[in-house]
Design an enzyme around this catalytic site. Structure first.
Site, PDB file in Angstrom:
ATOM      1  N   CYS A 123     -26.625  -2.209  12.078  1.00 56.67           N
ATOM      2  CA  CYS A 123     -27.200  -1.349  13.075  1.00 56.67           C
ATOM      3  C   CYS A 123     -28.432  -1.950  13.693  1.00 56.67           C
ATOM      4  O   CYS A 123     -28.733  -1.380  14.781  1.00 56.67           O
ATOM      5  CB  CYS A 123     -27.671  -0.084  12.024  1.00 56.67           C
ATOM      6  SG  CYS A 123     -26.474   0.845  11.177  1.00 56.67           S
ATOM      7  N   HIS A 267     -33.128   3.259  16.045  1.00 52.83           N
ATOM      8  CA  HIS A 267     -31.693   3.417  15.588  1.00 52.83           C
ATOM      9  C   HIS A 267     -31.524   4.893  15.038  1.00 52.83           C
ATOM     10  O   HIS A 267     -32.285   5.517  14.576  1.00 52.83           O
ATOM     11  CB  HIS A 267     -31.590   2.199  14.460  1.00 52.83           C
ATOM     12  CG  HIS A 267     -30.239   2.721  13.807  1.00 52.83           C
ATOM     13  ND1 HIS A 267     -29.084   2.888  14.584  1.00 52.83           N
ATOM     14  CD2 HIS A 267     -29.822   2.962  12.386  1.00 52.83           C
ATOM     15  CE1 HIS A 267     -27.916   3.145  13.437  1.00 52.83           C
ATOM     16  NE2 HIS A 267     -28.286   3.126  12.351  1.00 52.83           N
ATOM     17  N   ASN A 298     -24.133   8.437  14.135  1.00 51.13           N
ATOM     18  CA  ASN A 298     -24.531   7.041  13.863  1.00 51.13           C
ATOM     19  C   ASN A 298     -23.534   5.961  14.316  1.00 51.13           C
ATOM     20  O   ASN A 298     -22.597   5.864  13.713  1.00 51.13           O
ATOM     21  CB  ASN A 298     -25.005   6.781  12.567  1.00 51.13           C
ATOM     22  CG  ASN A 298     -25.578   5.481  12.055  1.00 51.13           C
ATOM     23  OD1 ASN A 298     -25.291   4.272  12.854  1.00 51.13           O
ATOM     24  ND2 ASN A 298     -26.258   5.101  11.063  1.00 51.13           N
TER      25      ASN A 298
END
Length: 346
Positions: A123, A267, A298
């Site tokens: 990520c 993030h 996500n």
């Protein structure tokens, strides 16, 4: 006799010149997720902040989504794509080891003999790639660089996994990096903690899986494919205890303070992590905080550019404002920098 080696002409300032994203056509509400994980819309929203997410169709591949986002970024930057000297692509869900997706993208864009490679940093991948591309442009190796974050995480999801099935999603974001009159990308704050690998990982390696397949074929049986797994509580604890310093280091590296930040783009992992970071960093009401996770889920390496695009597209933020980016995830790894927000394509 020792030869004297030439160096490339360097440039003083670099910034993001244009941003583009691709969001999958299919929007999946929590109601389509809950039965398989014995959950509820209320539980998912309270645990993650997610209401919907994008799931890619068969024709929405790593390559096609990257291309769509890249073309929008090029249009927003207003550059000749043939001047792009490097493609840096971040992903954790390209389902082949080679060739690199970056090399395919370069060819599909008509970039002859262009340097291209993939980055695997989970990520944090987009911010890792942004740091890498910034260095290439600043050093004079490339006039422009194309940075892409893209994922098809649904290819790695166990739809019955209560810890992951409602979290991860698909999409792509891209940015053009180039020379600027004033600095637009601050020095990166980055690092990793390999002792936390179990927090987010593929549950079995491919060598183990192939061995299981071979053994199952001998007896007419089946084997279970690898899936991505996450220990959400471990990630949450790490994030809220470690990322404050990472964010403050990024601010210090850029020579700015919390009060100088117009937009915070962490993030999009979990709304509770975002809220904790906002509180501990002391961002005031004037600071816009990205909340793309609510509609997008996500998307790992695609998360940062997609969240940047959302705050710009919605009008909550404007090109030219100062933003703090912070990517974090599998590794566990993190990377962040202070940037000037770029324009987006119409």
């Amino acid at each position: 006799m020792t030869a004297v080696l030439a160096t490339a002409p360097t440039t003083a300032h670099v910034r993001m010149l244009g941003l583009g994203v691709y969001r999958p056509r299919r929007v999946v509400p929590n109601s389509e997720i809950v039965d398989a994980i014995d959950s509820s819309d209320e539980w998912i929203q309270s645990r993650s902040g997610i209401k919907t997410r994008g799931f890619a169709a068969e024709d929405e591949t790593i390559i096609s989504m990257s291309l769509a986002a890249s073309k929008k970024a090029i249009a927003a930057a207003g550059i000749d794509p043939h001047e792009i000297g490097c493609v840096v692509l971040a992903t954790s869900s390209q389902m082949v080891l080679g060739p690199s997706a970056g090399a395919v993208i370069a060819t599909e864009l008509g970039l002859d003999n262009c340097a291209a490679y993939d980055v695997s940093a989970g990520c944090a991948g987009f911010c890792y790639s942004l740091a890498s591309a910034t260095g290439l442009v600043r050093s004079g190796v490339a006039r422009y660089a194309l940075v892409i974050g893209v994922e098809r995480l649904t290819d790695l999801l166990d739809p019955t996994d209560r810890g992951c099935a409602f979290i991860f999603a698909d999409g792509a974001g891209a940015a053009i990096i180039g020379v600027a009159d004033a600095e637009g990308i601050g020095p990166v704050s980055w690092g990793s903690d390999g002792s936390q690998t179990a927090a987010i990982k593929q549950d079995k390696d491919f060598q183990t899986y192939f061995r299981e397949v071979a053994e199952a074929e001998k007896v007419g049986g089946t084997s279970e494919r690898p899936y991505i797994r996450m220990q959400g509580s471990a990630v949450f604890r790490w994030a809220i205890t470690f990322l404050e310093k990472a964010c403050r280091d990024a601010l210090d590296n850029a020579g700015v303070s919390v009060d100088d930040i117009d937009v915070f783009v962490p993030h999009q992992a979990n709304s509770r992590i975002t809220e904790a970071l906002v509180k501990v960093l002391g961002f005031g009401e004037k600071t816009v905080v990205a909340n793309d996770i609510r509609q997008t889920g996500n998307t790992s390496a695609a998360s940062i550019p997609m969240a940047m695009e959302e705050v710009l597209r919605s009008g909550a933020a404007q090109p030219g404002q100062t933003a703090l980016l912070m990517g974090f995830g599998a590794g566990l790894a993190y990377a962040g920098q202070v940037v000037t927000l770029p324009p987006i394509a119409d």
